[in-house]
Design a protein around this motif. Structure first.
Motif, PDB file in Angstrom:
ATOM      1  N   VAL A 118       6.734  -4.901  -0.635  1.00 56.66           N
ATOM      2  CA  VAL A 118       6.778  -4.734   0.822  1.00 56.66           C
ATOM      3  C   VAL A 118       8.201  -4.992   1.314  1.00 56.66           C
ATOM      4  N   MET A 119       8.809  -6.034   0.791  1.00 50.12           N
ATOM      5  CA  MET A 119      10.172  -6.389   1.200  1.00 50.12           C
ATOM      6  C   MET A 119      11.196  -5.435   0.598  1.00 50.12           C
ATOM      7  N   PRO A 144       0.832  -1.202   0.000  1.00 49.79           N
ATOM      8  CA  PRO A 144       0.000   0.000   0.000  1.00 49.79           C
ATOM      9  C   PRO A 144       0.871   1.259   0.000  1.00 49.79           C
ATOM     10  N   GLY A 145       0.270   2.377  -0.263  1.00 52.39           N
ATOM     11  CA  GLY A 145       0.984   3.642  -0.125  1.00 52.39           C
ATOM     12  C   GLY A 145       1.475   4.221  -1.425  1.00 52.39           C
ATOM     13  N   ASP A 146       2.133   5.368  -1.273  1.00 51.90           N
ATOM     14  CA  ASP A 146       2.649   6.096  -2.426  1.00 51.90           C
ATOM     15  C   ASP A 146       3.909   5.438  -2.975  1.00 51.90           C
ATOM     16  N   LEU A 147       4.189   5.748  -4.246  1.00 50.05           N
ATOM     17  CA  LEU A 147       5.398   5.243  -4.893  1.00 50.05           C
ATOM     18  C   LEU A 147       6.631   5.937  -4.320  1.00 50.05           C
ATOM     19  N   MET A 203      13.860  -3.322   2.765  1.00 52.55           N
ATOM     20  CA  MET A 203      15.304  -3.502   2.584  1.00 52.55           C
ATOM     21  C   MET A 203      15.950  -2.346   1.815  1.00 52.55           C
ATOM     22  N   GLY A 204      15.184  -1.316   1.492  1.00 52.63           N
ATOM     23  CA  GLY A 204      15.736  -0.161   0.799  1.00 52.63           C
ATOM     24  C   GLY A 204      16.237  -0.478  -0.600  1.00 52.63           C
ATOM     25  N   GLN A 205      15.453  -1.189  -1.391  1.00 51.62           N
ATOM     26  CA  GLN A 205      15.883  -1.622  -2.724  1.00 51.62           C
ATOM     27  C   GLN A 205      15.299  -0.792  -3.859  1.00 51.62           C
TER      28      GLN A 205
END
Length: 152
Positions: free
Chosen positions: A61-62, A32-35, A66-68
């Motif tokens: 979500v992952m 969910p949420g903004d890009l 993990m900042g990917q």
């Protein structure tokens, strides 16, 4: 590249790993949420379409955790290039590697130890069954039983 088959979440050996918290269930409805903000140089329309689609997936979500964002953007750019008719083979191979590392293939999901939760389905209203059509009489139905002793 790793050797051997990917882990199987239904096997007993993998169940031991799962007990240790090795498998992660991702929400079927996606992230969910903004890009996130596009991290590379100017994006093409196709790259932005892919970026939007990718961040709606359960795996996102992952990636967020993990900042990917950079890896996902590089995948979107590489995939857009690989889609071209004149794309080089090495670019197409890079796409395959991204699919696995980002958990977008079955093997990648297994290697990352991710599984997607079952989707919650809305109840479907089943129309009532129509009455069965009347049965046609068969040849056997037309036979008449004649008791013995009676005759012509």
């Amino acid at each position: 590249m790793t050797s051997g088959p990917p882990p199987d979440p239904t096997s007993l050996r993998s169940a031991k790993t799962m007990d240790k918290g090795g498998w992660r269930t991702l929400p079927a409805e996606g992230r969910p949420g903004d890009l996130p903000e596009w991290p590379l140089t100017e994006a093409t329309d196709r790259e932005l379409d892919l970026w939007h689609d990718l961040w709606a997936k359960p795996q996102a979500v992952m990636w967020e955790e993990m900042g990917q964002a950079l890896e996902v953007a590089l995948f979107a750019r590489t995939l857009a290039e690989a889609e071209r008719a004149d794309a080089r083979v090495d670019v197409k191979k890079m796409v395959r590697g991204y699919l696995d590392s980002l958990g977008l293939s079955v093997a990648g999901m297994n290697r990352n130890r991710w599984k997607i939760a079952p989707a919650i389905e809305e109840p479907v209203e089943v129309p009532s069954a129509a009455p069965a059509p009347a049965r046609r009489p068969s040849a056997r139905d037309r036979l008449k039983v004649v008791p013995s002793g009676e005759g012509p």
